[in-house]
Design an enzyme around this catalytic site. Structure first.
Site, PDB file in Angstrom:
ATOM      1  N   ARG A  17      31.401   0.605  22.667  1.00 26.33           N
ATOM      2  CA  ARG A  17      31.052  -0.678  23.212  1.00 26.33           C
ATOM      3  C   ARG A  17      29.782  -0.847  22.245  1.00 26.33           C
ATOM      4  O   ARG A  17      29.206  -2.316  21.983  1.00 26.33           O
ATOM      5  CB  ARG A  17      30.586  -1.146  24.425  1.00 26.33           C
ATOM      6  N   ARG A 452     -20.253 -10.021 -15.816  1.00 27.28           N
ATOM      7  CA  ARG A 452     -19.722 -11.544 -16.599  1.00 27.28           C
ATOM      8  C   ARG A 452     -19.090 -10.931 -17.536  1.00 27.28           C
ATOM      9  O   ARG A 452     -19.529  -9.703 -18.096  1.00 27.28           O
ATOM     10  CB  ARG A 452     -20.899 -11.721 -16.985  1.00 27.28           C
TER      11      ARG A 452
END
Ligand code: UD1
Ligand code: CA
Length: 469
Positions: A17, A452
């Site tokens: 089950r 940069r």
């Protein structure tokens, strides 16, 4: 107990089950397999050994269970025997008797009944006293399906009659056999040899030993309890969920008895071990997994998931934080603030008063006392010094596609927003990384590095002093 106790755990049944490919007794309750709860309970009644009877999914079951560690690291002896095919509960225990010693008492438990209290089993063993067959029984308003306890006129136990074999009058009996018994092993051995399967189900019933005890003129003792939770088995997902809530309520009650303030004991899930200091507060919907320790005065906000972690004293974990230490663990130092929406992964080690804010992820990194990463950041494989301020949107690029490298950010460094620190790289003490920089070169102590495009520029630059007042 003055006699050794050997536990037999029946776990060969199919559990149809559950509608699952996983063996029933391996389904989890509070983070542990159902049958692991039973084995751990055996350790708490100081059992000498545990024999688990396996059948359906035997290999998985045997791989999925471990001997609990009892005091000072001495492990309780765990053995498995196979029952193939499954011809009933009596047949199941017959498979175990060859490995049981005659000087002990056999305590029969079921692998799908996880919430039996050790005190109840102690009481049953006491009643057995190393001499008698002792049954754990219970009154059930609806006893359908269970074995009934048939008592003689003087109140003594005369037999257990299975539901399918019972007469109408016997079916009216509400006292049922729980599936748990304690029996001197030398008596059990003899009785099991006398079993037959001439009954409604064509099975070898363990419960027939009662009949043999009575016919041998021996007293059968019964310990009757009222709490059906302790003998409740898991046969379906619904029952599993019901027992999970019951288990969690027990854990919550124990924590509250120790002084922990839970906002709502019905909204707590401990799937492992939670150890709390004094004055810990836990808001709703928190899940704890593995071993979690929470220091005195710490507060855990709503909707946190915390696994394998040590949380220091006075820490505040804000809502929706996910901490998972896995094998390496996570530690959060005293007075730290974490979250909301923070993620601490394996190997995150936060010092005292560290601040980890929203959408910050920390993995395999050490942050020294007072370091802060307050918004939207990633620190992986990094060593971060004291008082470092790590800006929003900054990350350590710790993985080059093949290997992981470390980023070292020394004490008092400021990392601006939106920086990428390409590891291996070191930012020297007191240095500054300008916002938006991708840093590929080490920055000396006290210097400013700004990048940069593809170029990192190192400049001498004085950080503005903090304004007073
Ligand atoms: C059994 C008892 C019944 C009691 C009930 C309590 C017998 C004959 N009956 O009923 O009196 O009221 O438990 O729940 O004992 N198992 C095996 N091998 C087998 C059969 C069962 O290992 O061949 C295991 C199952 O996996 C389970 C346990 O034994 O863990 C009990 O089996 P189950 O079929 O649930 O017991 P019942 O027959 O319902
Ligand atoms: Ca059955």
């Amino acid at each position: 107990m003055s006699f050794p106790v050997d536990v037999v755990v029946m776990a060969a049944g199919k559990g149809t089950r559950m509608k699952s490919s996983k063996p029933k007794v391996l389904h989890r309750l509070g983070g542990r397999a159902l049958a692991q709860h039973v084995i751990d309970t055996a350790a708490r009644v100081s059992a000498r050994s545990v024999v688990v009877i396996t059948g359906h999914g035997a290999e998985q079951v045997e791989a999925g269970l471990v001997a609990p560690v009892v005091d000072a690291g001495a492990a309780l002896k765990l053995q498995f025997v196979r029952q193939e095919p499954q011809l009933g509960t009596g047949h199941a225990v017959q498979q175990a008797v060859p490995v049981l010693a005659d000087d002990g008492v056999t305590l029969v438990l079921s692998g799908d009944v996880p919430l039996t209290r050790p005190e109840t089993l102690q009481a049953l063993l006491h009643l057995c006293g190393g001499q008698h067959l002792a049954l754990l029984t219970l009154d059930m308003p609806d006893p359908t399906g269970y074995g009934r306890i048939v008592r003689a006129a003087d109140g003594s136990v005369a037999a257990i009659v299975e539901h399918k074999d019972a007469s109408e009058a016997q079916r009216a009996i509400t006292e049922i056999y729980s599936g748990i018994m304690a029996v001197p092993t030398r008596l059990l051995r003899g009785w099991l040899a006398r079993l037959d399967n001439r009954n409604a189900q064509g099975e070898y019933y363990l419960t027939d030993v009662v009949k043999f005890a009575v016919s041998d003129g021996l007293k059968v003792a019964a310990h009757r309890i009222a709490d059906s939770l302790q003998v409740a088995g898991v046969n379906s997902p619904v029952q599993l969920a019901e027992l999970e809530r019951a288990y969690q309520r027990r854990v919550a009650d124990r924590l509250m008895e120790q002084g922990v303030r839970l906002a709502d004991p019905a909204r707590l899930d401990v799937r492992g071990t939670l150890v709390c200091g004094q004055d810990v507060e836990i808001d709703v919907n928190c899940v704890f997994e593995g071993r979690v320790e929470i220091g005195a005065g710490a507060r855990i906000g709503a909707n946190c998931v915390i696994a394998s972690a040590v949380i220091g004293e006075g820490v505040v974990i804000h809502p929706f934080t996910h901490i998972d230490g896995e094998k390496a663990g996570v530690s959060v130092g005293a007075g730290a603030l974490v979250g909301p929406f923070a993620r601490l992964r394996p190997g995150a080690k936060l010092g005292r008063e560290v601040h980890i804010g929203n959408f910050v992820e920390v993995k395999n990194s050490t942050l020294a006392d007072g370091a802060k990463a307050n918004h939207l950041a990633y620190l992986g494989d990094a060593t971060v010094g004291e008082r470092v301020n790590y800006g929003a949107g900054s990350i350590t690029a710790n993985y080059d596609g093949a290997n992981k490298h470390r980023t070292v950010i020394e004490a008092d460094v400021h990392v601006g927003s939106n920086c990428v620190l390409v590891a291996p790289v070191t930012i020297g003490a007191g240095g500054t990384v300008g916002g938006g920089s991708t840093i590929t070169k080490d920055t000396p102590a006290g210097a400013l590095s700004v990048a940069r495009g593809r170029q990192t520029v190192i400049a001498n630059w004085q950080r503005p002093a903090k304004k007073k007042g």
